[in-house]
Design a protein around this motif. Structure first.
Motif, short mmCIF file in Angstrom:
data_model
loop_
_atom_site.label_atom_id
_atom_site.label_comp_id
_atom_site.label_asym_id
_atom_site.label_seq_id
_atom_site.Cartn_x
_atom_site.Cartn_y
_atom_site.Cartn_z
N GLU A 72 -4.75 -12.26 9.87
CA GLU A 72 -3.65 -11.99 10.37
C GLU A 72 -2.34 -11.12 9.06
N ARG A 73 -2.17 -9.95 9.81
CA ARG A 73 -1.36 -9.12 8.59
C ARG A 73 -0.28 -8.55 8.70
N PRO A 74 0.60 -9.18 9.62
CA PRO A 74 1.73 -8.50 10.21
C PRO A 74 2.07 -7.42 9.50
N LEU A 75 2.85 -6.55 10.72
CA LEU A 75 3.66 -5.07 9.24
C LEU A 75 4.97 -5.58 10.43
N LEU A 76 6.01 -5.88 10.01
CA LEU A 76 7.29 -4.89 10.75
C LEU A 76 6.96 -4.17 10.42
N PRO A 77 8.60 -3.16 11.74
CA PRO A 77 8.72 -2.00 11.26
C PRO A 77 9.38 -1.38 10.60
N GLU A 78 10.19 -2.46 9.92
CA GLU A 78 11.26 -1.46 8.49
C GLU A 78 10.18 -1.83 7.29
N HIS A 79 9.10 -2.39 7.40
CA HIS A 79 7.74 -2.24 6.25
C HIS A 79 6.43 -1.35 6.63
N ASP A 80 7.00 -0.30 7.45
CA ASP A 80 5.97 0.51 8.34
C ASP A 80 6.50 1.90 7.56
N LEU A 81 6.65 2.71 6.27
CA LEU A 81 8.17 4.11 6.31
C LEU A 81 6.28 4.73 6.06
N SER A 82 6.73 5.79 6.35
CA SER A 82 6.28 7.49 6.64
C SER A 82 7.23 8.54 6.31
N ASP A 83 8.12 8.42 5.57
CA ASP A 83 8.91 9.73 5.18
C ASP A 83 8.49 9.77 3.32
N GLY A 111 0.54 -1.04 0.25
CA GLY A 111 0.27 0.15 -0.14
C GLY A 111 1.20 1.34 0.12
N VAL A 112 0.39 1.89 -1.04
CA VAL A 112 1.30 2.72 -1.21
C VAL A 112 1.30 4.56 -1.09
N GLY A 113 1.50 5.07 -0.21
CA GLY A 113 0.37 6.06 -0.01
C GLY A 113 -0.86 6.21 0.47
N GLY A 114 -1.01 6.28 1.28
CA GLY A 114 -2.24 4.90 1.88
C GLY A 114 -2.41 6.17 2.90
N ASN A 115 -4.00 6.11 4.01
CA ASN A 115 -4.24 7.18 4.55
C ASN A 115 -3.77 8.34 4.34
N PHE A 116 -4.85 8.43 3.37
CA PHE A 116 -4.82 9.68 3.06
C PHE A 116 -2.52 10.76 2.47
N ASN A 117 -1.63 9.63 2.23
CA ASN A 117 -0.50 9.48 1.30
C ASN A 117 0.69 10.20 2.53
N LYS A 118 -0.08 9.41 3.69
CA LYS A 118 0.85 9.32 4.73
C LYS A 118 1.36 7.88 4.49
#
Length: 250
Positions: free
Chosen positions: A173-184, A154-161
């Motif tokens: 279950e949909r695990p989210l690893l820290p390195e796969h949670d990008l916000s820059d 999901g690129v640019g989700g949550n209003f591009n955030k």
């Protein structure tokens, strides 16, 4: 006699040009694919869709009021509440998927710069031989896909955030690893820009590129090696073109 000779000559010339075109086409179907610095493999084109005719190869699962159609030689998705557009052909890895996308922001009611998303290597544990058995039940609602096994980007989700990669395990279950949670901001979307997307599923190596920017480089200990690809979005207006799938040499 002269007419017969002319016809034979014409057939020979025509056959020669057909052969040249076939050989040229075959030559264009193979290219080198770099997985990492020390791993370059051969990619052979096995599927291509430029959206010049229809959407016969695609299955649309969409919440009410949205549309998916061919417009000016591209797939155009206008969505309100949720949409998945599945390619109805199953692929077995290793594969590479490429396509071009554009997130439209020109003042339309759904022109929201957000949610350039997709699924790949998707299967349904409940219906292992038919991903589309519950297609109508899913209906494009995002939470209805939680029970599938797949990779999700999901690129640019949550209003591009947010930009996030997940591996759905098939039980909700949909695990989210820290390195796969990008916000820059460099991982977010720009409006009205053509992006080239490249997805690689090479044995245990799972990669996602946007314009040669590697966003995901995941080593999967239990990789999904076959399944379906789906474009995914919500409350968005976008186009898709030049869709290709390559079989990668092992």
């Amino acid at each position: 006699m002269k007419k017969t000779l002319f016809c034979k000559t014409k057939r020979i010339v025509f056959s020669f040009f057909v052969l040249v075109i076939m050989l040229t086409g075959c030559a264009q179907e193979v290219k080198e694919v770099s997985i990492k610095d020390d791993l370059i493999v051969e990619g052979k084109l096995i599927y291509e869709n430029n959206f010049d005719n229809d959407l016969a190869d695609w299955k649309v699962e969409q919440m009410p009021k949205g549309t998916v159609e061919i417009n000016d030689g591209k797939m155009e998705i206008t969505d309100v509440s949720g949409c998945t557009v599945w390619l109805t052909k199953e692929f077995k890895g290793p594969i590479m998927i490429e396509y071009d996308v554009n997130i439209i922001d020109k003042g339309g009611p759904q022109d929201r710069v957000s949610d350039l998303n997709c699924f790949w290597m998707a299967t349904d544990p409940k219906n292992p031989t038919n991903l589309f058995a519950d297609s109508k039940k899913r209906g494009g609602k995002f939470s209805n896909y939680d029970t599938l096994q797949l990779y999700y980007m999901g690129v640019g989700g949550n209003f591009n955030k947010t930009t996030r990669f997940r591996r759905y395990v098939g039980n909700g279950e949909r695990p989210l690893l820290p390195e796969h949670d990008l916000s820059d901001s460099k991982y977010m979307l720009e409006s009205n820009k053509n992006y080239h997307i490249k997805i690689i599923a090479y044995n245990d190596i799972i990669q996602y590129y946007r314009d040669n920017q590697l966003l995901v480089n995941f080593l999967d200990e239990a990789p999904y090696t076959s399944g379906y690809f789906g474009l995914r979005t919500v409350n968005n207006h976008m186009t898709v073109d030049n869709f290709k799938v390559y079989q990668l040499s092992n």
